[in-house]
Design a protein around this motif. Sequence first.
Motif, short mmCIF file in Angstrom:
data_model
loop_
_atom_site.label_atom_id
_atom_site.label_comp_id
_atom_site.label_asym_id
_atom_site.label_seq_id
_atom_site.Cartn_x
_atom_site.Cartn_y
_atom_site.Cartn_z
N ALA B 170 48.89 33.42 26.25
CA ALA B 170 50.05 32.78 26.87
C ALA B 170 51.27 33.69 26.81
N ALA B 171 51.42 34.38 25.69
CA ALA B 171 52.56 35.29 25.53
C ALA B 171 52.48 36.42 26.55
N VAL B 172 51.33 37.05 26.61
CA VAL B 172 51.18 38.17 27.52
C VAL B 172 51.38 37.71 28.97
N ASN B 173 50.81 36.56 29.28
CA ASN B 173 50.95 36.06 30.65
C ASN B 173 52.38 35.70 31.01
N HIS B 174 53.10 35.18 30.01
CA HIS B 174 54.51 34.89 30.27
C HIS B 174 55.25 36.18 30.64
N LEU B 175 55.01 37.21 29.86
CA LEU B 175 55.69 38.48 30.12
C LEU B 175 55.26 39.04 31.49
N TYR B 176 53.98 38.89 31.77
CA TYR B 176 53.46 39.35 33.06
C TYR B 176 54.10 38.58 34.20
N ASP B 177 54.16 37.27 34.01
CA ASP B 177 54.67 36.42 35.08
C ASP B 177 56.11 36.76 35.45
N ILE B 178 56.92 37.12 34.43
CA ILE B 178 58.31 37.42 34.76
C ILE B 178 58.47 38.89 35.17
N GLY B 179 57.35 39.58 35.31
CA GLY B 179 57.44 40.89 35.93
C GLY B 179 57.13 42.11 35.08
N HIS B 180 56.84 41.90 33.80
CA HIS B 180 56.57 43.07 32.95
C HIS B 180 55.16 43.61 33.19
N ARG B 181 55.04 44.91 33.20
CA ARG B 181 53.73 45.55 33.37
C ARG B 181 53.42 46.48 32.21
N LYS B 182 54.46 46.94 31.54
CA LYS B 182 54.25 47.78 30.35
C LYS B 182 54.64 46.96 29.12
N ILE B 183 53.62 46.56 28.35
CA ILE B 183 53.87 45.64 27.24
C ILE B 183 53.34 46.24 25.94
N ALA B 184 54.19 46.23 24.92
CA ALA B 184 53.78 46.73 23.61
C ALA B 184 53.48 45.57 22.67
N HIS B 185 52.81 45.88 21.59
CA HIS B 185 52.48 44.83 20.61
C HIS B 185 52.76 45.36 19.21
N VAL B 186 53.51 44.58 18.43
CA VAL B 186 53.71 44.93 17.02
C VAL B 186 52.80 44.02 16.22
N THR B 187 51.92 44.63 15.44
CA THR B 187 50.88 43.85 14.76
C THR B 187 51.34 43.35 13.40
N GLY B 188 50.54 42.45 12.85
CA GLY B 188 50.73 42.02 11.47
C GLY B 188 50.11 43.05 10.55
N PRO B 189 50.00 42.73 9.27
CA PRO B 189 49.49 43.70 8.30
C PRO B 189 48.03 44.05 8.55
N GLU B 190 47.72 45.27 8.34
CA GLU B 190 46.35 45.78 8.37
C GLU B 190 45.45 44.89 7.52
N GLY B 191 44.32 44.51 8.09
CA GLY B 191 43.36 43.78 7.28
C GLY B 191 43.53 42.27 7.31
N ASN B 192 44.65 41.82 7.84
CA ASN B 192 44.86 40.38 7.93
C ASN B 192 44.15 39.83 9.16
N VAL B 193 43.51 38.68 9.01
CA VAL B 193 42.75 38.13 10.13
C VAL B 193 43.62 37.72 11.29
N LEU B 194 44.82 37.24 10.99
CA LEU B 194 45.70 36.86 12.09
C LEU B 194 46.10 38.09 12.87
N SER B 195 46.40 39.15 12.15
CA SER B 195 46.78 40.40 12.80
C SER B 195 45.69 40.84 13.76
N SER B 196 44.48 40.91 13.25
CA SER B 196 43.42 41.47 14.08
C SER B 196 43.07 40.53 15.22
N THR B 197 43.08 39.24 14.95
CA THR B 197 42.78 38.28 16.02
C THR B 197 43.79 38.42 17.15
N ARG B 198 45.05 38.47 16.77
CA ARG B 198 46.09 38.55 17.80
C ARG B 198 46.05 39.90 18.51
N LYS B 199 45.80 40.93 17.75
CA LYS B 199 45.74 42.25 18.38
C LYS B 199 44.58 42.31 19.37
#
Lengths: 339, 339
Positions: B170-199
């Motif tokens: 939903a986050a990525v699509n929101h950014l896409y919808d308003i026109g962004h095409r180059k999107i970066a991601h800042v991850t959570g801590p290495e080894g955390n399941v939430l981090s890897s799932t979201r990444k």
Amino acid sequence: MKTSTLQDVARVAKVSTATVSRTLSNPDVVSESTRRRVSEAVKVTGYRINRAARNLRTQRAHSVLVLLPDLANPFFSTILEGISRNLSQQGYSMLIASTKQVHDSGERLIDYLDDARADGMIVLDGGLEPEIVEMLETAPQADRILFACEWVDGADFPSVRCENRRGTSAAVNHLYDIGHRKIAHVTGPEGNVLSSTRKDAFVAEMAKLNLALKPEWIIAGDFSLAAGCLAAQTWIALDVRPTAVFCASDQLAMGFIAELSRHGIKVPDDVSVMGFDDIDFAEQFIPPLTTIRQDRRLIGETAAKMLLARIVHSNDGNLEHAAVLPVSLVIRESTASPT
Amino acid sequence: MKTSTLQDVARVAKVSTATVSRTLSNPDVVSESTRRRVSEAVKVTGYRINRAARNLRTQRAHSVLVLLPDLANPFFSTILEGISRNLSQQGYSMLIASTKQVHDSGERLIDYLDDARADGMIVLDGGLEPEIVEMLETAPQADRILFACEWVDGADFPSVRCENRRGTSAAVNHLYDIGHRKIAHVTGPEGNVLSSTRKDAFVAEMAKLNLALKPEWIIAGDFSLAAGCLAAQTWIALDVRPTAVFCASDQLAMGFIAELSRHGIKVPDDVSVMGFDDIDFAEQFIPPLTTIRQDRRLIGETAAKMLLARIVHSNDGNLEHAAVLPVSLVIRESTASPT
DNA sequence: ACAAAATATGTAATCGATTACATAGGCGGC
DNA sequence: GCCGCCTATGTAATCGATTACATATTTTGT
């Protein structure tokens, strides 16, 4: 695999349960050789003490209840960390409840002590209703209740506080020193002891510095972000806008600044704003917040230590009754000389 | 004034302790008249049940341990509120400990269950060390351990999670919808399941939208404000700066924005930034943060409910094993169309 | 060398509630 | 009037650790 009991250990070590119990709780009174046999048996059986049994026999719960005004308020988490650290060192567990919830559920607070769920109580909420305070005061376990951060005026519970007056005066003086002469104050919630203490100290300090203080420069708030926003609107609407604002909490200050920013007013260029507490976020806020720092972990640790002392030596007259912890001025970027 | 026991009540009501106990825990089986006599006697004597005694006899602690990665982290307080509300409704108490502290003190986590201090455990930390997870999995009480928010990959504990993948998409699509095409991601801590799932979800969604994704657009962080600041520096140094940044937590996003602001870069004018969580402060941040909302209170309530079900009907096969709670996109002012 | 004191350990009562089992009384059916 | 069943209540064992008191053993002092 049932968990093993003292009996099991006794059987394996070929001693009585009394000896096992003594080995575990008071090793000095048993001989070296039995001590070794028992330790061995404990290891073999994987014995873990059953706390319910011990609690029943010793009439101790080995746990302490911490009462918050509101669990969702992040202000308290570091205090909890301090409390928890100290308690667990002494083998105590930390129970948590919120006054709001306890009240809603119709439970009586004192029940926690009455029914042997907790040996003592640390209350972080000075806003308890008078009839509840009355109940706590007259309860037989009243000497195992301790207030931290906040307290109740008129009630004589032991407490841990920070130097609210000195912090307030340091704040006002900081603003004065950098050149402000018209200073407003956004208060905490009506009826809260911290609010009134800080407000009174603010008024006193302004008088001491011979600064004029219009009544409308004291803006009622309630420690929350939202109240800070409202206060900003009030400030904006003032005929004479003070050049500096001392807020009774960091959250207030942040809400205040956020609202100003929506109106295009810059901090500290157009107005200086200070908070109180130095919560974690204060440093990362934009601008980083000038504030009065309370060592929340220390508050927690001190509270736990004092309460445990009371639980363990309940009859001893030599117990510290009130601890007042130092605060310090942290100058960041939300305050500057007026232009 | 000693507190009165069942015996005292029995004496006053002129019945046996068995009858008193039954009246209190199972009123239907006693006659109307005795029920009245007992209630009266309870009132007269001011009887309160002694929980230590009941806990010993029933082999239940009537309390649940909640384990946090770090007590001082405000992210968890609302979850705690949800847990606490549900537990206290059912007459259970909430014990709190932090994994860090338990670990430091050399205590074994499982001890809480082993020694009858708690009937179950809600773990909010997916980053437990493998040997600890192993210990928990193989313990006889493993079926009374539940993970919430986070979980451990490979381990099969019941859990409550939020829709991390759907939120990310939903986050990525929101950014896409308003026109962004180059999107970066800042991850959570290495080894955390939430981090890897979201990444992983982020990478997948970018692919699905046919968007280019340079490796350096994935910036390693750790959920904290400080990491957000560092990530901002990394972003600033990029040859090609993405026009939008999706951060794995609100704190990251705030740190990111704070650092940008120190460099004179404006959000959302120069770059759009999103967070994840919708913590209380997100709405008050400047600019108010566009983010993915998790209902933290609901997470807590659900976790408590599921765990209690397991404690009460431990043998029942029909227990819910995993709950996945919905997230929602909250659009505020930290995102806008690229210029 | 013997009484007294100190040390080490065992026996059994105890904390307070729950609950399996026993018992007493009431009622209906035949 | 007797049997069986149901309801209401009592008796007493039980959960597992602690600890006062008793007992056995060793040490100390003179």
